[in-house]
Design a protein around this motif. Structure first.
Motif, PDB file in Angstrom:
ATOM      1  N   ASP A 168       0.863  -1.181   0.000  1.00 47.49           N
ATOM      2  CA  ASP A 168       0.000   0.000   0.000  1.00 47.49           C
ATOM      3  C   ASP A 168       0.899   1.230   0.000  1.00 47.49           C
ATOM      4  OD1 ASP A 168      -1.830   2.016   0.379  1.00 47.49           O
ATOM      5  OD2 ASP A 168      -2.659   1.240   2.264  1.00 47.49           O
ATOM      6  N   GLU A 169       1.310   1.658  -1.188  1.00 49.87           N
ATOM      7  CA  GLU A 169       2.295   2.729  -1.300  1.00 49.87           C
ATOM      8  C   GLU A 169       1.811   4.034  -0.682  1.00 49.87           C
ATOM      9  OE1 GLU A 169       4.484   3.184  -4.961  1.00 49.87           O
ATOM     10  OE2 GLU A 169       3.725   1.281  -5.713  1.00 49.87           O
ATOM     11  N   GLU A 170       0.543   4.344  -0.845  1.00 52.06           N
ATOM     12  CA  GLU A 170       0.021   5.618  -0.356  1.00 52.06           C
ATOM     13  C   GLU A 170       0.142   5.740   1.164  1.00 52.06           C
ATOM     14  OE1 GLU A 170      -4.134   8.240  -0.539  1.00 52.06           O
ATOM     15  OE2 GLU A 170      -3.908   6.417  -1.729  1.00 52.06           O
ATOM     16  N   ASN A 171       0.007   4.622   1.859  1.00 53.40           N
ATOM     17  CA  ASN A 171       0.026   4.654   3.323  1.00 53.40           C
ATOM     18  C   ASN A 171       1.259   3.974   3.906  1.00 53.40           C
ATOM     19  OD1 ASN A 171      -2.650   5.886   3.799  1.00 53.40           O
ATOM     20  ND2 ASN A 171      -3.401   4.014   2.811  1.00 53.40           N
ATOM     21  N   LEU A 172       2.287   3.812   3.098  1.00 52.17           N
ATOM     22  CA  LEU A 172       3.428   3.013   3.534  1.00 52.17           C
ATOM     23  C   LEU A 172       4.200   3.686   4.666  1.00 52.17           C
ATOM     24  CD1 LEU A 172       4.891   0.396   3.132  1.00 52.17           C
ATOM     25  CD2 LEU A 172       6.266   1.460   1.328  1.00 52.17           C
ATOM     26  N   VAL A 173       4.379   5.002   4.612  1.00 53.06           N
ATOM     27  CA  VAL A 173       5.095   5.686   5.693  1.00 53.06           C
ATOM     28  C   VAL A 173       4.353   5.486   7.010  1.00 53.06           C
ATOM     29  CG1 VAL A 173       5.858   7.915   6.587  1.00 53.06           C
ATOM     30  CG2 VAL A 173       6.182   7.374   4.167  1.00 53.06           C
ATOM     31  N   ARG A 174       3.030   5.683   6.988  1.00 51.83           N
ATOM     32  CA  ARG A 174       2.224   5.481   8.197  1.00 51.83           C
ATOM     33  C   ARG A 174       2.346   4.043   8.706  1.00 51.83           C
ATOM     34  NH1 ARG A 174      -3.826   4.490   7.086  1.00 51.83           N
ATOM     35  NH2 ARG A 174      -2.791   2.513   6.559  1.00 51.83           N
ATOM     36  N   ASP A 175       2.275   3.081   7.782  1.00 51.22           N
ATOM     37  CA  ASP A 175       2.342   1.674   8.174  1.00 51.22           C
ATOM     38  C   ASP A 175       3.713   1.321   8.754  1.00 51.22           C
ATOM     39  OD1 ASP A 175      -0.245   1.413   7.279  1.00 51.22           O
ATOM     40  OD2 ASP A 175       0.308   0.459   5.372  1.00 51.22           O
ATOM     41  N   CYS A 176       4.772   1.928   8.218  1.00 50.31           N
ATOM     42  CA  CYS A 176       6.108   1.661   8.751  1.00 50.31           C
ATOM     43  C   CYS A 176       6.271   2.256  10.151  1.00 50.31           C
ATOM     44  CB  CYS A 176       7.175   2.202   7.803  1.00 50.31           C
ATOM     45  SG  CYS A 176       7.394   1.211   6.307  1.00 50.31           S
ATOM     46  N   ILE A 177       5.753   3.446  10.359  1.00 51.58           N
ATOM     47  CA  ILE A 177       5.820   4.034  11.697  1.00 51.58           C
ATOM     48  C   ILE A 177       5.057   3.162  12.687  1.00 51.58           C
ATOM     49  CG2 ILE A 177       5.108   6.018  13.093  1.00 51.58           C
ATOM     50  CD1 ILE A 177       5.654   7.777  10.619  1.00 51.58           C
ATOM     51  N   ARG A 178       3.899   2.688  12.281  1.00 51.15           N
ATOM     52  CA  ARG A 178       3.133   1.780  13.142  1.00 51.15           C
ATOM     53  C   ARG A 178       3.929   0.509  13.419  1.00 51.15           C
ATOM     54  NH1 ARG A 178      -2.402   0.842  10.594  1.00 51.15           N
ATOM     55  NH2 ARG A 178      -2.631   3.014  11.281  1.00 51.15           N
ATOM     56  N   GLY A 179       4.629  -0.009  12.395  1.00 52.53           N
ATOM     57  CA  GLY A 179       5.461  -1.184  12.595  1.00 52.53           C
ATOM     58  C   GLY A 179       6.619  -0.921  13.534  1.00 52.53           C
ATOM     59  N   LEU A 180       7.178   0.283  13.508  1.00 59.35           N
ATOM     60  CA  LEU A 180       8.257   0.633  14.428  1.00 59.35           C
ATOM     61  C   LEU A 180       7.754   0.664  15.866  1.00 59.35           C
ATOM     62  CD1 LEU A 180      10.014   3.393  12.301  1.00 59.35           C
ATOM     63  CD2 LEU A 180      11.005   1.185  12.945  1.00 59.35           C
ATOM     64  N   VAL A 181       6.514   1.073  16.055  1.00 59.40           N
ATOM     65  CA  VAL A 181       5.920   1.022  17.393  1.00 59.40           C
ATOM     66  C   VAL A 181       5.663  -0.428  17.799  1.00 59.40           C
ATOM     67  CG1 VAL A 181       3.894   1.650  18.771  1.00 59.40           C
ATOM     68  CG2 VAL A 181       4.898   3.324  17.200  1.00 59.40           C
ATOM     69  N   ASN A 182       5.137  -1.227  16.859  1.00 61.00           N
ATOM     70  CA  ASN A 182       4.840  -2.632  17.166  1.00 61.00           C
ATOM     71  C   ASN A 182       6.087  -3.406  17.579  1.00 61.00           C
ATOM     72  OD1 ASN A 182       2.192  -2.151  16.445  1.00 61.00           O
ATOM     73  ND2 ASN A 182       2.377  -3.068  14.407  1.00 61.00           N
ATOM     74  N   THR A 183       7.226  -3.043  17.015  1.00 62.73           N
ATOM     75  CA  THR A 183       8.466  -3.759  17.303  1.00 62.73           C
ATOM     76  C   THR A 183       9.308  -3.065  18.377  1.00 62.73           C
ATOM     77  OG1 THR A 183       9.538  -2.595  15.455  1.00 62.73           O
ATOM     78  CG2 THR A 183       8.566  -4.761  14.993  1.00 62.73           C
ATOM     79  N   GLU A 184       8.719  -2.057  19.037  1.00 59.12           N
ATOM     80  CA  GLU A 184       9.345  -1.342  20.146  1.00 59.12           C
ATOM     81  C   GLU A 184      10.581  -0.558  19.742  1.00 59.12           C
ATOM     82  OE1 GLU A 184       9.955  -4.090  23.360  1.00 59.12           O
ATOM     83  OE2 GLU A 184       7.803  -4.459  23.611  1.00 59.12           O
ATOM     84  N   MET A 185      10.651  -0.216  18.453  1.00 60.91           N
ATOM     85  CA  MET A 185      11.707   0.692  18.009  1.00 60.91           C
ATOM     86  C   MET A 185      11.342   2.141  18.340  1.00 60.91           C
ATOM     87  SD  MET A 185      14.132  -1.116  16.628  1.00 60.91           S
ATOM     88  CE  MET A 185      15.026   0.024  15.584  1.00 60.91           C
ATOM     89  N   LEU A 186      10.067   2.450  18.328  1.00 66.77           N
ATOM     90  CA  LEU A 186       9.558   3.762  18.713  1.00 66.77           C
ATOM     91  C   LEU A 186       8.488   3.598  19.783  1.00 66.77           C
ATOM     92  CD1 LEU A 186       9.121   5.598  15.267  1.00 66.77           C
ATOM     93  CD2 LEU A 186      10.932   5.978  16.956  1.00 66.77           C
TER      94      LEU A 186
END
Length: 527
Positions: free
Chosen positions: A386-404
């Protein structure tokens, strides 16, 4: 900007990435044939360049670090960036995020940190693989694909837990559709005895692989290296900009046609274009059909700039791997750890775009300190994004993996898409290359580089640079192209046949004239 209309050169180089610059460095050193580099970008670097966000965060166009198998490569980089202060040297600190724990890299050597039930699963798989290989009637045929290699080498436990999901996230195709002759030094083979000992004693092992220690430039990111290398070349031999995009190649006439209407006539052509793009530009139906069967995945690079001190749990981590589906990326790099100049100064005042948890930001500009993360996502027909929402999805993934943390303030984001991201070592790749590359060379075209020769196993920056160097030596002296044809050989030794202080390959690699220089190819004298 040199005029190119009706220009004739002995050697034309398409692309000013590491391969093109390696070719140019060698041509300058040999000091015989005339040559020219053209590149459609405004600056050198290619797939090893660096971008800067409006807020002042640097992000490479991929997870690049400098380690080397070649003395010549080291010489050229040290010439371009000669001061100790030009570099930072790091010990790799890498982990795999799996089952909510950080497993030291390489995963297969460090299953001791996994939950007990997963340790048992992985150990049973390795035992089964070991017993199967030692059986009296064991199948001695080579593995038919990468997946079969994984199971034979590591067992079903590690395959299911890490190797299969991770490699699908990287390549965009399952390991069953990949060959395994490309592996070489890139995948650690587990030692069952060592792993059992580590589990019993609760120990881990790190430091495996050629990039356990690596260099990174103090300023300018990876792209700064290649700008500095280009700075050692005569400016009149390089032409950058959109007008220098290649729109056609006439192999019979030895002509390259550019977007702005100019033409370059060449004796020999070194192309670092993608192999499928080059074959299309040639207008050759047979080569185009063959090259379209080569497999690649698209890469998205996403960067996130954060206002905060670097969290303690991030520490000195370098790059991290993510096989699970709680994030879209397969790898994250703590890019601010490579150099303090990869982020703005702490005194710089920036507004908050949003929090990592998705809350609206503030227009009030505040000072740092800052740190940054860079992640990579693969896209393919089998792995849509989902290219349009990829930045948002990556930030969410960084939270899910405790990077952020959800409350972390994001002050800058970056997203760049590369249609050709990884050249996939598909099952029929070698057969296709054996049919395409010799046909091109017979037409005086050396297609080289990460996507020019389509060999991931010879696609690191040092490999890519030397593909250009060795192409020139092959053109001028007839020397063998060892990196292209024997990557396992060059990866297993220190390659010091060429040095920047010496003008030529070793005598066993080239024909030497009475003056101590390469005997030039007579075809070049036409131009």
């Amino acid at each position: 900007m040199p005029p190119l209309a009706d220009t004739h050169v002995d050697v034309l180089i398409i692309g000013a990435g590491p391969t093109g610059l390696g070719a140019a460095k060698r041509l300058k050193q040999i000091a015989g044939p005339s040559w020219l580099i053209i590149d459609s970008s405004e600056s050198p670097g290619g797939l090893a360049s660096t971008d800067v966000t409006p807020e002042g965060f640097l992000f490479d166009v991929g997870g690049h670090v400098i380690f080397s198998h070649y003395a010549y490569f080291d010489d050229c980089l040290n010439e371009a960036l000669p001061r100790a202060s030009d570099w930072h040297t790091h010990q790799r600190i890498s982990y795999v995020r799996c089952k909510d724990v950080w497993v030291p890299y390489p995963f297969q050597n460090n299953i001791a940190v996994l939950p007990p039930e997963d340790q048992v699963r992985c150990l049973h798989g390795m035992m089964d693989a070991t017993l199967a290989a030692a059986a009296p009637h064991a199948d001695l045929d080579p593995p038919r694909n990468f997946d079969e290699w994984i199971v034979r080498t590591m067992g079903a436990g590690i395959a299911d837990l890490f190797m299969r999901p991770y490699n699908f996230k990287v390549w965009g195709v399952p390991p069953t559709l990949m060959q395994c002759r490309w592996l070489g030094e890139r995948v650690a083979v587990p030692d069952l005895k060592s792993i059992t000992r580590n589990i019993i004693h609760g120990k881990t092992e790190a430091g495996w692989g050629p990039n356990a220690t690596f260099r990174f430039p103090a300023r300018g990111g990876t792209g700064g290296i290649w700008s500095a290398v280009a700075g050692t070349l005569p400016r009149e031999t390089m032409c950058f900009g959109e007008g220098s995009s290649v729109v056609g190649v006439d192999a019979a006439a030895h002509k390259v046609y550019l977007k702005d209407g100019r033409t370059v006539v060449y004796g020999k052509l070194i192309s670092t274009m993608s192999l499928d793009g080059l074959c299309e530009a040639l207008g050759d139906e047979e080569l185009s059909e063959l090259s379209q069967r080569l497999v690649y995945c698209t890469t998205h690079v996403i960067g996130v700039g954060v206002r905060a001190a670097r969290p303690a749990h991030i520490g000195a981590k370098c790059w991290l791997y993510f096989p699970e589906d709680n994030c879209p990326f397969y790898r994250a790099t703590v890019f601010s750890n490579y150099s303090p100049h990869n982020t703005p100064a702490a005194s710089a005042k920036l507004p908050t775009l949003c929090t990592a948890g998705g809350e609206r930001g503030s227009s009030e500009a505040k000072a740092g300190p800052y740190w940054s993360l860079m992640v990579e996502v693969a896209q393919s027909p089998m792995k849509p994004v989902d290219e349009e929402n990829l930045v948002r999805d990556c930030i969410r993934g960084l939270v899910n993996t405790e990077m952020l943390r959800p409350s972390d303030e994001i002050v800058s984001t970056y997203h760049r898409r590369f249609e050709h991201g990884y050249p996939v070592p598909s099952l029929e790749r070698d057969d296709l290359l054996e049919r395409i590359l010799p046909k091109l060379k017979a037409r005086d075209i050396w297609s080289r580089g990460r996507f020019g020769s389509w060999k991931y196993e010879a696609g690191n920056q040092d490999h890519s640079f030397m593909l250009g160097v060795e192409a020139v030596d092959n053109i001028v002296c007839g020397s063998p192209e060892v990196t292209l044809n024997h990557p396992d050989f060059v990866n297993g030794r220190v390659n010091d046949e060429r040095r920047l202080v010496h003008p030529l390959p070793d005598t066993h690699l080239a024909e030497i004239s009475e003056e101590g220089r390469c005997e030039p190819n007579p075809v070049l004298s036409r131009y």
